[in-house]
Design an enzyme around this catalytic site. Sequence first.
Site, PDB file in Angstrom:
ATOM      1  N   HIS A 250     -46.435  52.824-102.277  1.00  0.00           N
ATOM      2  CA  HIS A 250     -45.925  54.157-102.624  1.00  0.00           C
ATOM      3  C   HIS A 250     -44.576  53.977-103.306  1.00  0.00           C
ATOM      4  CE1 HIS A 250     -44.725  58.323-102.211  1.00  0.00           C
ATOM      5  NE2 HIS A 250     -45.870  58.634-101.640  1.00  0.00           N
ATOM      6  N   ARG A 273     -41.571  65.332-105.362  1.00  0.00           N
ATOM      7  CA  ARG A 273     -41.737  65.310-106.818  1.00  0.00           C
ATOM      8  C   ARG A 273     -42.581  66.493-107.272  1.00  0.00           C
ATOM      9  NH1 ARG A 273     -44.593  60.350-107.703  1.00  0.00           N
ATOM     10  NH2 ARG A 273     -44.544  59.970-105.462  1.00  0.00           N
TER      11      ARG A 273
END
Length: 466
Positions: A250, A273
Amino acid sequence: MEPVIVVGGGLSGLSAAHSVLEHGGKVILLDKKPALGGNSVKASSGINGAGTDSQTRLNINDTPKKFYDDTTKSAGQLARPNLITALTSNSAPAIDWLTKNFGVDLSLVSILGGHFTPRTHRGTGGAPGWAITSALMKKLALEEEKPEQRAKILKNAKVVKLLQDGDKVTGVEYEDGQGQKVKLEGPVVIATGGFGADFSPTGLIATHRPDLIQLPTVNGDHATGDGHVLITSLSSQSGVLIDMDQVQVHPTGFVDPAQPDAKTKFLAAEALRGVGGLLLKKDGSRFVNEMEKRDVVTAKMWEVIQSGQGPVRLVLGMQAATELKSHCDFYLSKGLMKKFANLQEVAEHMQVSLKDLQGTFISHESFASGQEKDPFGKTQFHNSDIKVEETFLVALITPVVHYTMGGVLVDEQAHVLDASGKPIPGMYASGEVIGGVHGKNRLGGSSLLEAVVFGRIAGENAAKSE
Ligand SMILES: Cc1cc2nc3c(=O)[nH]c(=O)nc-3n(C[C@H](O)[C@H](O)[C@H](O)COP(=O)(O)OP(=O)(O)OC[C@H]3O[C@@H](n4cnc5c(N)ncnc54)[C@H](O)[C@@H]3O)c2cc1C
């Protein structure tokens, strides 16, 4: 009637256990830890569903077919249509099951990288993994107290062996808290999670992805691939492992300034995000479409770090931070994010000029409003209208081992298969321990879904097995 034995008390084991009860069976759920929950309680972005009531209410036009297409694209050459169909076609019923049977709030829907439309569900309260998993834990604890005694939960019970009669799996042997070995008879569902914390020199990461052994992880220390080893150690007609080199790194693990070298890190949820957080290089410029799939964002981050343009920071303006307020409050309380009164303060902290940093946000806004095209290909924008005077949240981030796509070979009915593709009698598996559902890249929000979908299928089939 023999009870179904569920090994692992994360979301998948809990889903399997409830499914057994719904289909008239008895269940014993074992977990090696003193508390249930596994990695499931840590999940911070949400759970996917296509064609759900929440999407309809929010006028989001989505179908299982579109979800299937996004998942297949992300899975690349390792896509397995039968498993992807099971995942996506059962997604709306899974969300429905969680909301109606367990009262979980999944009313908010956001978009994560690689999805064509918003389909990642969470509620208005705390982290979705905790909200969902604790609701299933509470209900199972209530079932255990009922006079019918159809459910039993054993903690500090580490399963060390699968019992067999010929080819058939007939039960498990576990070690209790005192180190005593105990045998249990019944069909078995393995839901032990992944191997994202198995960093031992002879472990699964060292064997399948030695290049990742130095990386930090966001997994709990239980994630040592116990189920993988149990299923491949059967004395006859053993299970097989697939895609074991497919480990998801990740892009956004928090670097805690108080302990920057810690092996276990907190995850900066992808939803940060999704609501508009930007990823910036040392000089304050962007380098990637923040809404890209995880493998793409991670690859770009490596380029930045290895070329000396790091560290990488995640920066959120006020509107984005407000949309994920409870997440951000938690990260701030842990010292993982820092709050700045305005962009000038952020620029001073990063040691860049305000003009350059402001330029990054002005350009991003012009891409969002369609005046210009984003050079990194971003097309989904949220909360991009940022003012210099507003509050900003900033965090240092680094790539982390997150999720293991590889695992035990199963079919769409959660039967564990042998090397010839034949189901092993009495043997089911669900959740992160199974391999192949996501191919070479898992989409955010699809693992909690995998845990619920395959847990429910495994529980039903185990309850109906002889
Ligand atoms: C920080 C973080 C954030 C995440 N966020 C998201 C997200 O937002 N959305 C999403 O879809 N996915 C997310 N994921 C991935 C997702 O949480 C996991 O993949 C998923 O919860 C796995 O569920 P599981 O039930 O298969 O395994 P787990 O939840 O890990 O549970 C496995 C259980 O098995 C037990 N166990 C293991 N071995 C034995 C044994 N030998 N005997 C008995 N018990 C055993 C463990 O103690 C554990 O309780 C995230 C993961 C992490 C680490």
